[in-house]
Design a protein around this motif. Sequence first.
Motif, PDB file in Angstrom:
ATOM      1  N   GLY A   1       0.800  -1.217   0.000  1.00  0.00           N
ATOM      2  CA  GLY A   1       0.000   0.000   0.000  1.00  0.00           C
ATOM      3  C   GLY A   1       0.837   1.273   0.000  1.00  0.00           C
ATOM      4  O   GLY A   1       0.300   2.379  -0.023  1.00  0.00           O
ATOM      5  N   ARG A   2       2.161   1.137   0.027  1.00  0.00           N
ATOM      6  CA  ARG A   2       3.065   2.295  -0.030  1.00  0.00           C
ATOM      7  C   ARG A   2       4.479   1.809  -0.348  1.00  0.00           C
ATOM      8  O   ARG A   2       4.785   0.628  -0.247  1.00  0.00           O
ATOM      9  N   CYS A   3       5.341   2.773  -0.668  1.00  0.00           N
ATOM     10  CA  CYS A   3       6.752   2.473  -0.914  1.00  0.00           C
ATOM     11  C   CYS A   3       7.576   3.671  -0.468  1.00  0.00           C
ATOM     12  O   CYS A   3       7.492   4.737  -1.075  1.00  0.00           O
ATOM     13  N   ASP A   4       8.352   3.484   0.580  1.00  0.00           N
ATOM     14  CA  ASP A   4       9.205   4.552   1.098  1.00  0.00           C
ATOM     15  C   ASP A   4      10.662   4.383   0.681  1.00  0.00           C
ATOM     16  O   ASP A   4      11.503   5.196   1.046  1.00  0.00           O
ATOM     17  N   THR A   5      10.979   3.325  -0.062  1.00  0.00           N
ATOM     18  CA  THR A   5      12.371   3.020  -0.383  1.00  0.00           C
ATOM     19  C   THR A   5      12.805   3.464  -1.776  1.00  0.00           C
ATOM     20  O   THR A   5      13.988   3.390  -2.100  1.00  0.00           O
ATOM     21  N   ILE A   6      11.866   3.916  -2.601  1.00  0.00           N
ATOM     22  CA  ILE A   6      12.168   4.429  -3.939  1.00  0.00           C
ATOM     23  C   ILE A   6      11.347   5.697  -4.149  1.00  0.00           C
ATOM     24  O   ILE A   6      10.150   5.720  -3.867  1.00  0.00           O
ATOM     25  N   VAL A   7      12.019   6.745  -4.625  1.00  0.00           N
ATOM     26  CA  VAL A   7      11.361   8.026  -4.915  1.00  0.00           C
ATOM     27  C   VAL A   7      11.743   8.417  -6.332  1.00  0.00           C
ATOM     28  O   VAL A   7      12.872   8.184  -6.759  1.00  0.00           O
ATOM     29  N   PHE A   8      10.815   9.011  -7.052  1.00  0.00           N
ATOM     30  CA  PHE A   8      11.105   9.480  -8.406  1.00  0.00           C
ATOM     31  C   PHE A   8      11.125  11.004  -8.413  1.00  0.00           C
ATOM     32  O   PHE A   8      10.323  11.651  -7.750  1.00  0.00           O
ATOM     33  N   GLY A   9      12.067  11.541  -9.162  1.00  0.00           N
ATOM     34  CA  GLY A   9      12.189  12.992  -9.252  1.00  0.00           C
ATOM     35  C   GLY A   9      12.998  13.376 -10.466  1.00  0.00           C
ATOM     36  O   GLY A   9      13.657  12.542 -11.096  1.00  0.00           O
ATOM     37  N   GLU A  10      12.960  14.652 -10.785  1.00  0.00           N
ATOM     38  CA  GLU A  10      13.645  15.159 -11.962  1.00  0.00           C
ATOM     39  C   GLU A  10      15.022  15.701 -11.609  1.00  0.00           C
ATOM     40  O   GLU A  10      15.182  16.453 -10.654  1.00  0.00           O
ATOM     41  N   VAL A  11      16.027  15.285 -12.404  1.00  0.00           N
ATOM     42  CA  VAL A  11      17.393  15.779 -12.271  1.00  0.00           C
ATOM     43  C   VAL A  11      17.841  16.208 -13.663  1.00  0.00           C
ATOM     44  O   VAL A  11      17.822  15.403 -14.602  1.00  0.00           O
ATOM     45  N   LEU A  12      18.186  17.476 -13.804  1.00  0.00           N
ATOM     46  CA  LEU A  12      18.625  18.025 -15.090  1.00  0.00           C
ATOM     47  C   LEU A  12      17.642  17.723 -16.218  1.00  0.00           C
ATOM     48  O   LEU A  12      18.026  17.374 -17.322  1.00  0.00           O
ATOM     49  N   GLY A  13      16.354  17.825 -15.900  1.00  0.00           N
ATOM     50  CA  GLY A  13      15.316  17.655 -16.911  1.00  0.00           C
ATOM     51  C   GLY A  13      14.954  16.225 -17.242  1.00  0.00           C
ATOM     52  O   GLY A  13      14.170  15.978 -18.159  1.00  0.00           O
ATOM     53  N   HIS A  14      15.505  15.256 -16.509  1.00  0.00           N
ATOM     54  CA  HIS A  14      15.217  13.845 -16.761  1.00  0.00           C
ATOM     55  C   HIS A  14      14.738  13.178 -15.481  1.00  0.00           C
ATOM     56  O   HIS A  14      15.285  13.429 -14.404  1.00  0.00           O
ATOM     57  N   GLU A  15      13.757  12.301 -15.614  1.00  0.00           N
ATOM     58  CA  GLU A  15      13.278  11.567 -14.451  1.00  0.00           C
ATOM     59  C   GLU A  15      14.329  10.566 -14.004  1.00  0.00           C
ATOM     60  O   GLU A  15      14.942   9.880 -14.821  1.00  0.00           O
ATOM     61  N   LYS A  16      14.523  10.477 -12.701  1.00  0.00           N
ATOM     62  CA  LYS A  16      15.481   9.551 -12.088  1.00  0.00           C
ATOM     63  C   LYS A  16      14.801   8.828 -10.936  1.00  0.00           C
ATOM     64  O   LYS A  16      13.830   9.311 -10.362  1.00  0.00           O
ATOM     65  N   ALA A  17      15.349   7.673 -10.590  1.00  0.00           N
ATOM     66  CA  ALA A  17      14.901   6.921  -9.422  1.00  0.00           C
ATOM     67  C   ALA A  17      15.914   7.152  -8.299  1.00  0.00           C
ATOM     68  O   ALA A  17      17.114   6.960  -8.504  1.00  0.00           O
ATOM     69  N   PHE A  18      15.443   7.585  -7.155  1.00  0.00           N
ATOM     70  CA  PHE A  18      16.271   7.770  -5.965  1.00  0.00           C
ATOM     71  C   PHE A  18      16.089   6.516  -5.109  1.00  0.00           C
ATOM     72  O   PHE A  18      14.973   6.204  -4.698  1.00  0.00           O
ATOM     73  N   LEU A  19      17.182   5.813  -4.867  1.00  0.00           N
ATOM     74  CA  LEU A  19      17.116   4.496  -4.249  1.00  0.00           C
ATOM     75  C   LEU A  19      17.464   4.540  -2.763  1.00  0.00           C
ATOM     76  O   LEU A  19      18.586   4.235  -2.353  1.00  0.00           O
ATOM     77  N   ILE A  20      16.473   4.900  -1.965  1.00  0.00           N
ATOM     78  CA  ILE A  20      16.653   4.929  -0.515  1.00  0.00           C
ATOM     79  C   ILE A  20      17.040   3.533  -0.018  1.00  0.00           C
ATOM     80  O   ILE A  20      17.833   3.409   0.917  1.00  0.00           O
ATOM     81  N   GLN A  21      16.563   2.507  -0.678  1.00  0.00           N
ATOM     82  CA  GLN A  21      16.879   1.126  -0.310  1.00  0.00           C
ATOM     83  C   GLN A  21      18.375   0.813  -0.435  1.00  0.00           C
ATOM     84  O   GLN A  21      18.850  -0.171   0.112  1.00  0.00           O
ATOM     85  N   ASN A  22      19.117   1.663  -1.139  1.00  0.00           N
ATOM     86  CA  ASN A  22      20.557   1.484  -1.325  1.00  0.00           C
ATOM     87  C   ASN A  22      21.382   2.603  -0.684  1.00  0.00           C
ATOM     88  O   ASN A  22      22.566   2.737  -0.985  1.00  0.00           O
ATOM     89  N   MET A  23      20.759   3.413   0.182  1.00  0.00           N
ATOM     90  CA  MET A  23      21.507   4.523   0.770  1.00  0.00           C
ATOM     91  C   MET A  23      22.619   3.995   1.665  1.00  0.00           C
ATOM     92  O   MET A  23      22.606   2.842   2.092  1.00  0.00           O
ATOM     93  N   CYS A  24      23.588   4.879   1.916  1.00  0.00           N
ATOM     94  CA  CYS A  24      24.712   4.484   2.751  1.00  0.00           C
ATOM     95  C   CYS A  24      25.228   5.685   3.537  1.00  0.00           C
ATOM     96  O   CYS A  24      25.091   6.824   3.103  1.00  0.00           O
ATOM     97  N   PRO A  25      25.833   5.408   4.705  1.00  0.00           N
ATOM     98  CA  PRO A  25      26.423   6.479   5.495  1.00  0.00           C
ATOM     99  C   PRO A  25      27.828   6.781   4.990  1.00  0.00           C
ATOM    100  O   PRO A  25      28.567   5.881   4.598  1.00  0.00           O
ATOM    101  N   VAL A  26      28.194   8.056   5.007  1.00  0.00           N
ATOM    102  CA  VAL A  26      29.520   8.475   4.547  1.00  0.00           C
ATOM    103  C   VAL A  26      29.970   9.651   5.404  1.00  0.00           C
ATOM    104  O   VAL A  26      29.171  10.521   5.728  1.00  0.00           O
ATOM    105  N   SER A  27      31.245   9.662   5.754  1.00  0.00           N
ATOM    106  CA  SER A  27      31.803  10.845   6.404  1.00  0.00           C
ATOM    107  C   SER A  27      32.388  11.731   5.309  1.00  0.00           C
ATOM    108  O   SER A  27      32.643  11.282   4.190  1.00  0.00           O
ATOM    109  N   GLU A  28      32.610  12.967   5.656  1.00  0.00           N
ATOM    110  CA  GLU A  28      33.057  13.956   4.672  1.00  0.00           C
ATOM    111  C   GLU A  28      34.346  13.532   3.965  1.00  0.00           C
ATOM    112  O   GLU A  28      34.539  13.815   2.794  1.00  0.00           O
TER     113      GLU A  28
END
Length: 158
Positions: A73-100
């Motif tokens: 009934g929902r999906c919080d792990t993938i978001v769609f949005g526009e980057v430089l005029g093109h649709e992209k998939a943002f993969l929260i399911q693959n996020m990772c922690p990084v230090s500077e």
Amino acid sequence: NIGNFYYIDDKYFEIFPDPYLMKNKEMVNGVSHDRPCYYAFKSDTNEIFWLIPISSRVEKYREIYNNKIMKYGRCDTIVFGEVLGHEKAFLIQNMCPVSEKYISHKYERSGNPVSISNVTKSELENKGKKVLALQRKGIKLVFPDIFFIEKELLSENN
């Protein structure tokens, strides 16, 4: 800067060889490219940045997204949005922690940082933080072992 896109240094993948981290420097037509790039947001509690990879394989991830919608009934792990005029998939399911220190460089176009709409930024950060909170409660939504990596990064900083 929070809300911009970045690339991760190769050293990160050598130190954290998690098989579920998205591979750095994909080959496209036999040429190595800095990919994927990552949307960055900062932890509320420490100096860690959370990086969400983006993909141009929108149809692949739209199918996964739709299957999750039908099943849960929902999906919080993938978001769609526009980057430089093109649709992209943002993969929260693959996020990772990084230090500077493991951020190699900012994604820029013509010398300007690439950005996204405030609506997409808000959705990514809200869902990213929600998924992190659920993951901390033991609900496995992210593929890489993000809390092992986070713990190691925090011990490096101390």
